[in-house]
Design an enzyme around this catalytic site. Sequence first.
Site, PDB file in Angstrom:
ATOM      1  N   ASN A 183       0.854  -1.187   0.000  1.00 32.59           N
ATOM      2  CA  ASN A 183       0.000   0.000   0.000  1.00 32.59           C
ATOM      3  C   ASN A 183       0.888   1.234   0.000  1.00 32.59           C
ATOM      4  OD1 ASN A 183      -2.097  -1.798   0.379  1.00 32.59           O
ATOM      5  ND2 ASN A 183      -2.453  -1.256   2.508  1.00 32.59           N
TER       6      ASN A 183
ATOM      7  N   LYS B 230     -22.727  13.871  11.530  1.00 29.49           N
ATOM      8  CA  LYS B 230     -21.634  13.663  10.582  1.00 29.49           C
ATOM      9  C   LYS B 230     -22.079  13.901   9.147  1.00 29.49           C
ATOM     10  CE  LYS B 230     -17.609  12.690   9.105  1.00 29.49           C
ATOM     11  NZ  LYS B 230     -16.583  13.727   9.280  1.00 29.49           N
TER      12      LYS B 230
END
Length: 626
Positions: free
Chosen positions: A109, A621
């Site tokens: 990654n 949120k």
Amino acid sequence: MCGIVGAVSGRNIVPVLVQGLQRLEYRGYDSCGVAVNAHGLQRARTTSRVADLLAHVRDDQIEGSTGIAHTRWATHGAPAVHNAHPHFSHGPGADAETGRPGRVALVHNGIIENHEALRAALQAKGYVFASQTDTEVIVHLIDSHYDGDLFEAVKTSVKQLHGAYAIAAICRNEPQRVVGARAGSPLILGVGQDGGENFLASDAMALAGVTDQIVYLEEGDVVDIQPGKYWIVDRAHKPVTRTVRTVHAHSGAAELGPYRHYMQKEIFEQPRAIADTLEGVQGIVPELFDGVGVDGAPGAAAWRVFKEIDRVLILACGTSYYSGCTAKYWLEGIAKIPTQVEIASEYRYRDSVPDPKTLVVTISQSGETADTLAALRHARSLGMEQTLTICNVATSAMVRECKLAYITRAGVEIGVASTKAFTTQLAGLFLLTLALAQAKDRLGDADEARYLKEMRHLPVALQSVLALEPQIISWSEDFARKENALFLGRGLHYPIALEGALKLKEVTYIHAEAYAAGELKHGPLALVTSEMPVVTVAPNDALLEKLKSNLQEVRARGGVLYVLADGDTRIENSEGVHVIRMPEHYGALSPLLHVVPLQLLAYHTACARGTDVDKPRNLAKSVTVE
């Protein structure tokens, strides 16, 4: 969005590896694969779902007690099997086209910034490349340094890597060993509960149900796992002991790790988030913004859209609105395209002048923000069909309804006060600026190369800014006793001052306002007292001397200044002037660095005041109602 799982055991570990990938599917991916070390290296890869990978594994009877697995979201090379992980080394004289395994396999990654130079050097040694990924240079590099000890080969290799990475590698010659390393991308060690197996993963969620004993590897660590034992060295390659934590992972997003709150975790995830957002960006081409298209139709060719439009309209709310305000300076200054930024909830309720040659850009973390969706639909109803979204959720309504899209890779953001979503939005908007400039033939090769180099360096630069946290904590002790604050900025840092004030309001409940510093004498100066801290963003840019005059106006009225200054601004600590020096000046991309200390200031002030950091009162949120 990529995921890593690795394991050594005394049993067939393939089901655990595949299950780990399934637990990471929420991140999104377009290919996946698994490799084992059993009588030589074997692997299976697919551009379909993990369920399809499992079918391949069963059909090919791939089994082994040592292995690595990966989910990949392709940007560095097409989403094709030959670009999928794990990658094999192909040493001098090897024929990569046959797919015959070399002696090293690897998953990765992150972004390797110097992959082109490494690729050329390895090709000169006879290494054969089978993919377009930067990852493949790592596996060949490890192979080139291998002399019977995989751990030593990895330690030697990572010294040559520039950029961000989390890796896990296995070697044909050492069938009971996996070696991992991390810098800028997360990697954890899972300690087997029966003592006979150990694991590596990019996320604790991947190991849920397998082990709850987790070691969070630190920046620069290299780890060697074998059955019943493991050891870790730090960035100086000195042996270290890391704390084993009991982690009950229910989802990757819900795992706090060593952090007190999600907001703190997400602030510190920004180097990784930026690295993921920029993964594989080698040359800025408008095709990066091709989307799925309205109603699921194929995305319109971004080249055509970008060449046809002559204006940009940005629609967004809250923090996303401030990212759009920052982008206005880039779009007009670099791409030379007139840009208007509108609060989405206001735009749809006023009379406006539609222009079909306008690119309508929406910005949203969730892609489900009701006001922004409504504003998008209103713009389309007025005949403005050229639409693009900067969004963090690839499956969201915003992405489905826009012709073009750029998906940021912030990962799941739980804290209500947006942090990593904001900086990844800025990264995406800067890429949009460069893409438009390229499509309009307004970006020279030298400037493009310089901007790309600066963008690839962002994760490293952000790590340096995060190291300022102790100084920010000292400031927060002063702010915790205040009830009002002013934030000042000029030019493209004025929106960053607005964002800093918003963060302080959201999580500390301190009344905070932000102004363009030149506006001080037009009213806000009346508020300045010794009880009103004044935070100032002071990069070394063309407006610095003007900004210094504004600072003097504050001091003359007894105001106390808290200045985030570039090192060469010659702004010094003195009575009533507190200065934190930024690690480096970053030009047009400076807003991505200067906002991070403001996030930390809000966070630590909230901690000092004892507020509910992650769930501030009255806020949600994702705002999915108007």
